[in-house]
Write a protein that holds these residues in place. Structure first.
Motif, PDB file in Angstrom:
ATOM      1  N   GLY A 120       0.821  -1.197   0.000  1.00  0.00           N
ATOM      2  CA  GLY A 120       0.000   0.000   0.000  1.00  0.00           C
ATOM      3  C   GLY A 120       0.857   1.250   0.000  1.00  0.00           C
ATOM      4  O   GLY A 120       2.089   1.188  -0.137  1.00  0.00           O
ATOM      5  N   ASP A 121       0.195   2.376   0.182  1.00  0.00           N
ATOM      6  CA  ASP A 121       0.888   3.664   0.169  1.00  0.00           C
ATOM      7  C   ASP A 121       1.495   3.930   1.553  1.00  0.00           C
ATOM      8  O   ASP A 121       0.927   4.652   2.374  1.00  0.00           O
ATOM      9  N   ALA A 122       2.656   3.317   1.793  1.00  0.00           N
ATOM     10  CA  ALA A 122       3.311   3.464   3.089  1.00  0.00           C
ATOM     11  C   ALA A 122       3.973   4.835   3.173  1.00  0.00           C
ATOM     12  O   ALA A 122       4.753   5.213   2.300  1.00  0.00           O
ATOM     13  N   PHE A 204      -0.224   3.888   6.497  1.00  0.00           N
ATOM     14  CA  PHE A 204      -0.575   3.843   5.075  1.00  0.00           C
ATOM     15  C   PHE A 204      -1.690   4.836   4.809  1.00  0.00           C
ATOM     16  O   PHE A 204      -2.573   5.022   5.650  1.00  0.00           O
ATOM     17  N   PRO A 209      -4.197  -1.620   3.453  1.00  0.00           N
ATOM     18  CA  PRO A 209      -3.008  -2.302   2.939  1.00  0.00           C
ATOM     19  C   PRO A 209      -3.213  -3.810   2.868  1.00  0.00           C
ATOM     20  O   PRO A 209      -4.075  -4.374   3.545  1.00  0.00           O
TER      21      PRO A 209
END
Length: 593
Positions: A120-122, A204, A209
């Motif tokens: 995911g968008d960490a 995230f 995620p």
């Protein structure tokens, strides 16, 4: 005079130095722990490099990360259910192991962020240590990535993970000033190693995620994270032990209460990772606490703060003789909040004889970075501060007795001369006033006061009466008198406690233009203390009655000193003497109105 010199030597020999008995077992224990943790971390990390690339079985992953259970008020996903939803025949193809380039926590967190990117968008990784000294059972020790919100929002989740010893995923909706609200997903996994507890949190943005990737990556990174946390603990406790040893060494050498308070505060702020603090000591009456040293506080707060035992945080600590850690200072403490303080610690400055004061430290972080080991070090610093203050006060009392004894002998000698009665006391007062005006340290002022008492200790027997009764002296008498600074210095150098006084007495008959005695020094080559004593001695002599003349008025004597600047006297010293006499005259004039 011989009798006086012998008596002074006996008194000086009786002066003893006071020192604190220092126990550094705590510091040695910290150092030993640091070495052990560091060695363990290196071994663990070496193993992690051999195993990080291999994905463990799914059951082991679930056991390692733990089952996810929803805490109250949080949206939670089950790790086991999510793992089952991902087909074991089709594992994520984009999961690439990322090996940390170094053992330090920021490097491990940076590598972890790259490793979980496919999930995911960490945006951020945070390493927490589960050893808070206050109500917060954990505090952040390192972060990597964006700081999108206060770490306080992470504390409840981390507490849940440490308490239950299982991983947790929750979501938070955070306001975005620029557009719509943003959802942050937080994935927290416990880290344990040889009794050490901690956690790593991953934040995230956007969609939930992928838990399959998170579980696998977290399991692979448990050893590097434990190694990083172990090294951080070792480095922190080693630094605290070094600071403690340095503090004890400094405090045992100090006898000035102000320097003791300032040194203790500086070291406490260093150990407590604080930006603001103070040392509060009981006043002479023992009823109120006043600030003796401060950092980060306004001058008006330092001068006006008075706390009674039992009032507020510091008053409670002083009354109970117990340390207190306050996390997230309450909203009803506007003065504290206005200075940006969110976490604070107060420890009593106490010993077996009682409480002397309170040591306070505050930090803008919440939760604070104060570990229980740090609190123990702060308590030790406070205890050593109490011992140093006791020693300083005992030494001050001994010095006062010593000073008063010498003053009594000087007064006894003066009593033989009706024209000299009270002169020594006046010289002592003037040299102290001038020294303070010039900004000298308290220890230098006390040396000057002793020099003023002993300035004529080398005057030959029989010359006092001759000097007092006639205006002119014979060549033999004049030569004997010019030798008295030399004789005095030889006497004083035989007493270790008076050796610092000897140069001032030896040179106090030098003249600024170099025409004085015994060595004909000039200008700044003459010790400053001797220049001060010379001017004060001359001022007192002029304002005292002699057989051949009446005493000068103060303004007449000051005018004579002005005439002698540059030839006999130092201009800066004379200006300081004039300033102190003007200030005294103003006070006397004001008191008569």
């Amino acid at each position: 005079m011989t009798t006086l010199a012998a008596t002074i030597l006996l008194i000086a020999a009786g002066v003893t130095a006071y020192g604190a008995v220092v126990y550094v077992s705590l510091a040695l224990g910290f150092a030993a722990a640091a070495c052990a943790l560091g060695a363990a971390a290196i071994v663990l990390f070496a193993r992690s490099r051999r195993t990080a690339a291999a994905a463990p079985p799914r059951e082991a992953l679930v056991d390692a990360c733990g089952a996810l259970a929803p805490p109250p008020g949080l949206e939670v996903e089950s790790a086991s259910a999510s793992a089952t939803a991902v087909s074991p025949e089709a594992p994520p193809r984009d999961l690439v192991p990322v090996t940390p380039r170094a053992l330090d926590a920021p490097s491990v967190l940076e590598a972890l962020l790259l490793a979980v990117a496919p999930a995911g968008d960490a945006v951020r990784a945070t390493l927490w240590r589960g050893d808070g000294a206050g109500e917060s059972a954990a505090f952040p020790v390192a972060t990597s990535g964006e700081h999108r919100e206060d770490l306080v929002r992470s504390r409840d989740t981390v507490h849940e993970v440490l308490r239950e010893e299982r991983a947790l995923l929750d979501s938070l909706t955070l306001p975005d000033p620029g557009s719509a609200d943003v959802t942050t997903w937080r994935y927290v996994v416990p880290i344990t190693f040889s009794g050490m507890k901690g956690a790593v949190g991953l934040d995230f943005l956007g969609d939930r995620p992928n838990l399959e990737i998170l579980n696998r990556t977290a399991a692979a990174y448990r050893v590097p994270l434990a190694a990083a946390l172990a090294l951080q603990v070792a480095e922190r406790e080693s630094a605290a032990a070094s600071a403690l040893v340095a503090t004890v060494r400094e405090l045992t050498r100090l006898l000035d209460p102000d320097q003791i308070a300032q040194t203790a505060l500086a070291r406490a702020l260093e150990v407590g990772h604080a930006t603001t603090g103070s040392v509060m000591l009981y006043d002479e009456a023992g009823a109120d606490l006043r600030i003796a040293a401060a950092v980060g506080l306004p001058d008006d707060v330092v001068s006006s703060t008075i706390v009674r035992a039992g009032d507020g945080i510091a008053g409670w600590v002083a009354l109970s003789c117990q340390p207190l850690v306050v996390e997230d200072t309450p909203g009803d403490a506007p003065r504290v909040r206005s200075r940006g303080i969110r976490s604070a610690v107060s420890v009593p400055i106490a010993d077996s004889e009682g409480v002397l004061g309170v040591l306070n430290a505050g930090a803008p972080e919440h939760p604070s970075r104060l570990a229980s080991g740090d609190l123990a070090v702060l308590e030790t610093i406070a205890a050593e501060t109490a011992a140093a203050l006791r020693n300083a006060r005992s030494a001050a009392r001994a010095t006062d007795i010593y000073f008063e004894t010498l003053m009594a002998f000087a007064t006894a000698i003066e009593s033989k001369d009706p024209y000299a009665d009270g002169q020594t006391e006046r010289v002592v007062r003037h040299v102290a006033d001038v020294a303070r005006e010039l900004g000298l340290e308290p220890s230098d002022i006390r040396t000057l006061e002793l020099a003023a008492i002993l300035r004529d200790i080398g005057m030959p027997s029989g010359c006092e009466d001759t000097y007092a009764s006639r205006e002119s002296l014979s060549p033999v008498e004049r030569n004997l008198i010019t030798l008295h600074p030399v004789i005095a210095a030889e006497i004083l150098n035989q007493a270790p406690a008076l050796r610092e006084v000897a140069p001032v007495v030896y040179h106090h008959h030098e003249r600024y233009d170099g025409s004085g005695y015994p060595e004909g020094l000039a200008g700044d080559g003459i010790p400053l203390g001797a220049r001060i004593l010379s001017a004060a001695d001359a001022f007192v002599a002029m304002t005292s009655r002699r057989p051949h003349r009446e005493a000068y008025a103060e303004d007449e004597a000051l005018a004579e000193l002005e005439k002698g600047t540059g030839t006999q006297f130092d201009r800066a010293v004379v200006d300081a003497l004039v300033a102190t006499r003007s200030a005294t005259s103003d006070r006397l004039l004001g008191s008569t109105r």
